[in-house]
Every structure is written in structure tokens, then in C-alpha cells.
Design an enzyme around this catalytic site. Structure first.
Site, PDB file in Angstrom:
ATOM      1  N   SER A   1       0.851  -1.178   0.000  1.00  0.00           N
ATOM      2  CA  SER A   1       0.000   0.000   0.000  1.00  0.00           C
ATOM      3  C   SER A   1       0.887   1.228   0.000  1.00  0.00           C
ATOM      4  O   SER A   1       1.999   1.186   0.494  1.00  0.00           O
ATOM      5  CB  SER A   1      -0.917  -0.012   1.208  1.00  0.00           C
ATOM      6  OG  SER A   1      -0.166  -0.134   2.383  1.00  0.00           O
ATOM      7  N   THR A   2       0.367   2.287  -0.550  1.00  0.00           N
ATOM      8  CA  THR A   2       1.283   3.377  -0.895  1.00  0.00           C
ATOM      9  C   THR A   2       0.778   4.771  -0.576  1.00  0.00           C
ATOM     10  O   THR A   2      -0.415   5.023  -0.593  1.00  0.00           O
ATOM     11  CB  THR A   2       1.553   3.336  -2.411  1.00  0.00           C
ATOM     12  OG1 THR A   2       0.371   2.896  -3.029  1.00  0.00           O
ATOM     13  CG2 THR A   2       2.700   2.434  -2.699  1.00  0.00           C
ATOM     14  N   THR A   3       1.708   5.614  -0.349  1.00  0.00           N
ATOM     15  CA  THR A   3       1.543   7.052  -0.166  1.00  0.00           C
ATOM     16  C   THR A   3       0.729   7.463   1.060  1.00  0.00           C
ATOM     17  O   THR A   3      -0.495   7.446   1.072  1.00  0.00           O
ATOM     18  CB  THR A   3       0.954   7.763  -1.406  1.00  0.00           C
ATOM     19  OG1 THR A   3       1.632   7.283  -2.546  1.00  0.00           O
ATOM     20  CG2 THR A   3       1.163   9.254  -1.302  1.00  0.00           C
TER      21      THR A   3
END
Lengths: 251, 262
Positions: free
Chosen positions: B40-42
Site C-alpha cells: 500500500s502506498t503514499t
């Protein structure tokens, strides 16, 4: 000589007398339900503790023994809450399956040291009828106080059986459903004062009790904690702050 | 109940290990895994007038595949601490769980709250223990930790970590994950040349900055969800301040989005 059954029984009886004597000076602990939850109240050294999200503990006894039992209870509750969920942590299981056998065992192993402690656990449920007041004695005996559908939600720990009876009698007469925290603190303090009476003292009338409050309280520091029913956090335990306790002494 | 004499009994992960409920730290080996882990990102966080705002997009990916579009990467650890995660959710959520229980276990057994430094260090230790997995490419977690300590000044504290467990305290803002270069650019710009520095802006302005930053990150980075205009999925935003933690309601984020971002 201990192998003989009679000697063993005698040794246990002696041990019981010894422990009762050791506990005889303990400051009582009062647990009373109020409109938003359950109040735990005592005077003196710190002996009200948070065990888990919905479970709290009050105790009488030797600080070292209380500490060992408290740690064991926290460890058990925390591992259960971590591996399963907070909803799976139950006071009933904690007391019946874990603490009681250990305390009974220590009490009856007459070459080892018993636990010099009497514990009062409270657990807050979704409604007053689900609340639990549970006492574990030094010999592992469990006294489960039914809250009677939330109508008599109180329990006490006292140094002697007689004081406990007097305190409960007082609470039975004075308790009303739906009191707020300030009123319940008053009730708990009066009940604690009754628990402090000497064995042959008569129970004073209510107004007399209030008048003598400060002198009977002496230098004792009041400590109180609550389990709140509808706190929007998972953790329901909260120590009652000095500002909330101040009116008790001012009166 | 048998414990070594000097064990204070407050270290929850080692209690779990003693009982076989938590695995030992991952060994460092050089083989690379064949599996493509979910990631999962940002995430981003910055200090504003009333505390710290922590925001994260909702996308979880595995390679080029979008696995989930409602992931919650902003996790409450206790009354005043938030951990936000970029990286493998399996590891990160487990870390958050261990951390949450560790802080509570410490408070209950030691009868005092763990210090901010202690909490920051506890997360660092978990990352360090996970380094073996990180090296194998299957368990990289790069978190942000935000907390509020009314007793010290500045009260709002913000930390970011690398995958090895080094902790860095951020003065104004932090961002991690694959979309973070764009986010850092925006936050730096806002902080330096915006109308006011980030630490002085209001809550509404802070939400707008976070939305714009995540939208920009999603523009160039496929792994970042940004704002899903069709399904009406908005980033998760939480604020930690003097009153504790507050989760911003989706309606409020949506309203500000339509008014000032779209």
C-alpha cells in the site's frame, strides 16, 4: 509429621489465622455502580489497578503479593486480547481458570508461602445487568456478587468479615439506581468509613458520619477509579482526578 | 509467573515470544521471494495549527494489480498516537497491533504512560526485527508515527522511518511510499512559498492541502489511489491534537474536495 491428615488440617487452620491477622489492618475497598459505570474507591496506598479494557482490580494485602497477582492477571488478559480479541477477555475465565487454582495451590502447599492478598475485580458490561463484581480470596475461594439485574451493583473488600457485612448493610440501605459520580463518591467514602470502624464500635448515624468525615479520614489519601460504560474508546478505565475528589473533603 | 529477577515484565513482544505467540525476528537471508506481496502506498503527515494531520490514500496493490481500494493505512495506536503505513499491510497491521498492545501493557503494568521517546523507539525496534523480511523484498514497511504530548513543546511530534528502523523527527511534514516524491514536492512548496507556513494553516486548509497532494501523487503513480471520483472513495484523514485523535468524517472531506479541489 505433616503427612498425618490431622496435622495438615491443623497447619492450614493456623495458616488461615495468620493470614487473617496480616490482612486485619488493610484499608477497605468499595466498588459501587453509578449512572455511567462502576466506581472503585479506597483510601491509602495505591491499590486500584487497570487490568484490561473493561476490567479493574482493587486489593487488600501485601504489596508484593498483590503485584504478582496483578501482573499475572494483566499478562493473561493481554495475551488473550492480542491473540483473539478484546471481547474474548473475560473476568470469569481469568478468575476461575487461572487465578483461583494458583492461589488455592499456594495456600495449601504448607511449606511454601501463600498469597497475602484479597482481590476484588470488577468488569463492566454493555448494560448494568452484565456487570460483574468478583472477589478472589487468599485461599482461592471466589465470591461472585450478582448485581441482581443492576439493582444492587456493589461489593466491598474489608479486613474482617464483620466490617464487610457492615459496609454491605450500609450500601444496601443507601444505594439508589441512577446516582451521578459525585453522589456515588460520597456514598463510597461513607461506606469506607464504616469499614474502618473498630470491631466493637457502633455504626454511627448518617449525619454524624458526615460530620466526622475529615477526622476519621485522617491523613489518608483518597484514590478512586471508574470503568465507564459508554466511553467512546475501547479502554474504559479512568483514574478519578483530584478536582473530582476535592468536594468530598471540603464538605 | 516465573520470571528472571530483573525482568520488569513490561516488554509485551518478548512475553509473546516466550509463549510462542510471536515469531522470532526474521533471519537475514539473501534469497529473493518469488511472490509479489500486496503493498500500500503514499501516506503523508504534517503539522498544522491544531496538531498533526495524517492522511493516506486507500489503494493496496500487488505488482500491477489493484488488490483493494478501501484499505485503511492510518491506524490509531493509542489515545494520542497514530501510525500510518506504506508497504506490506500484512506486516504493518501486525506491527500496529503489537505496538498498540505494547503501549497499553506498559501503562497497565508500570502504572505510567510510556514516554514519547519510548514509543518512537518501540516502533523502530519492530522495524529492525523485520529487516530480514524487508531484505527479501516481502515485508517492507515504511511508517510515519505522529503523536501529541501536551507536556512538552512543541507538543505535536512527527517521525518517519526507513525500512531498517532508523527514525527521523520531522519538523514540518513527512511522506513515505511510492507517491511520496510528488507529495514532498507539494508540501515543501506550500510550506515555503504558500500563503502561510503549514504549521499556521487551519484545519480546512490542511485537508485541502492533503487532498491536493494525494491527487497529485496519484496522477503519476499507479500504486496510489488518490481520490476515486466514481466510487466516491476519499483518503482517510485523522488529526491528533490536544483533545486526542479525531477521524475526519468522509462527508467533510467530500465537501471540501468538491468546493476547493475539484
Amino acid at each position: 509429621m505433616i503427612e498425618e491428615p490431622y496435622r495438615w488440617v491443623e497447619a492450614i487452620a493456623t495458616r488461615r489465622d495468620y493470614i487473617e491477622m496480616q490482612l486485619a489492618t488493610g484499608s477497605p475497598v468499595v466498588a459501587v455502580g453509578y449512572v455511567d459505570g462502576i466506581l472503585l474507591f479506597t483510601v491509602g496506598q495505591q491499590k486500584l489497578f487497570e487490568i484490561y479494557d473493561r476490567i479493574a482490580l482493587g486489593a487488600i494485602g501485601h504489596p508484593g503479593d498483590i503485584e504478582r497477582l496483578r501482573m499475572a492477571a494483566i499478562e493473561l488478559a493481554s495475551t488473550e486480547g492480542f491473540t483473539r480479541s478484546a471481547a474474548d477477555v473475560s473476568l470469569r475465565r481469568l478468575a476461575y481458570y487461572s487465578l483461583s487454582p494458583v492461589m488455592k495451590n499456594a495456600f495449601e502447599q504448607i511449606y511454601g508461602a501463600p498469597f497475602l492478598a484479597r482481590l476484588l475485580f470488577v468488569e463492566i458490561g454493555a448494560t448494568p445487568a452484565d456487570d460483574l463484581f468478583l472477589e478472589v480470596d487468599y485461599d482461592g475461594a471466589i465470591h461472585l456478587r450478582s448485581t441482581n439485574e443492576g439493582n444492587r451493583p456493589f461489593a466491598v473488600l474489608a479486613a474482617t468479615k464483620k466490617s464487610a457485612e457492615q459496609m454491605i448493610e450500609f450500601l444496601r440501605k443507601q444505594f439508589r439506581v441512577g446516582k451521578n459520580l459525585a453522589e456515588t463518591l460520597d456514598l463510597a467514602l461513607d461506606s469506607w468509613l464504616i469499614g474502618q470502624l473498630k470491631a466493637d464500635d457502633a455504626v454511627p448515624a448518617d449525619d454524624e458520619l458526615r460530620r466526622q468525615r475529615s477526622e476519621r479520614l485522617g491523613n489518608g489519601t483518597i484514590s478512586a477509579a471508574v470503568l465507564e460504560r459508554h466511553a467512546n474508546m475501547a479502554v474504559r478505565y479512568r483514574a478519578v482526578g483530584a478536582s473530582e475528589l476535592a468536594p468530598l473533603i471540603a464538605k | 509467573m516465573d520470571k528472571p529477577a530483573l525482568d520488569l515484565g513490561a516488554d509485551f513482544p518478548s512475553l509473546l515470544r516466550r509463549q510462542g505467540l510471536l515469531g522470532p525476528p526474521a533471519p537475514v537471508v539473501s534469497t529473493r521471494a518469488e511472490i509479489v506481496p500486496t503493498e500500500s502506498t503514499t501516506i503523508l503527515a504534517f503539522k498544522f495549527a491544531d496538531g498533526v494531520l495524517v492522511a493516506g490514500d486507500r489503494r493496496a496493490t500487488s505488482g500491477n494489480t489493484v488488490v483493494y481500494d478501501r484499505a485503511d493505512k492510518v491506524l490509531e495506536i493509542d489515545r494520542r498516537s497514530i501510525m500510518a503505513i506504506a508497504g506490506v499491510p500484512a506486516t504493518a497491521w501486525e506491527m500496529a497491533r503489537v505496538l498498540e498492545h505494547s503501549f497499553q501493557f506498559f501503562r497497565r503494568t508500570q502504572l505510567q504512560e510510556m514516554s514519547v521517546d519510548g514509543k518512537v523507539r518501540a516502533l523502530s525496534k519492530l522495524l529492525r526485527d523485520n529487516f530480514g523480511f524487508a531484505l527479501q523484498g516481502i515485508g517492507v514497511v515504511v511508517p510515519i508515527f505522529a503523536t501529541f504530548d501536551a507536556k512538552v513543546s512543541p507538543s505535536a511530534r512527527l517521525y518517519f522511518y526507513d525500512a531498517m528502523g532508523a527514525q527521523f523527527e520531522a519538523t514540518d511534514f513527512a511522506a513515505t511510499g511510492s507517491g511520496s516524491p510528488a507529495v514532498r514536492g507539494i508540501l515543501y512548496f506550500e510550506n515555503t512559498w504558500g500563503e502561510k507556513p503549514l504549521q499556521k494553516i487551519s484545519e480546512d486548509d490542511a485537508v485541502v492541502v492533503a487532498l491536493r497532494a494525494l491527487d497529485t501523487a496519484a496522477e503519476a503513480d499507479t500504486a496510489t489511489g488518490g481520490i476515486d471520483r466514481h466510487a466516491k472513495i476519499f483518503p482517510v484523514m485523522k488529526i491528533v491534537g490536544a483533545e486526542g485523535i479525531r477521524t475526519l468524517p468522509e462527508e467533510k472531506i467530500a465537501e471540501l474536495f468538491h468546493k476547493r479541489v475539484e
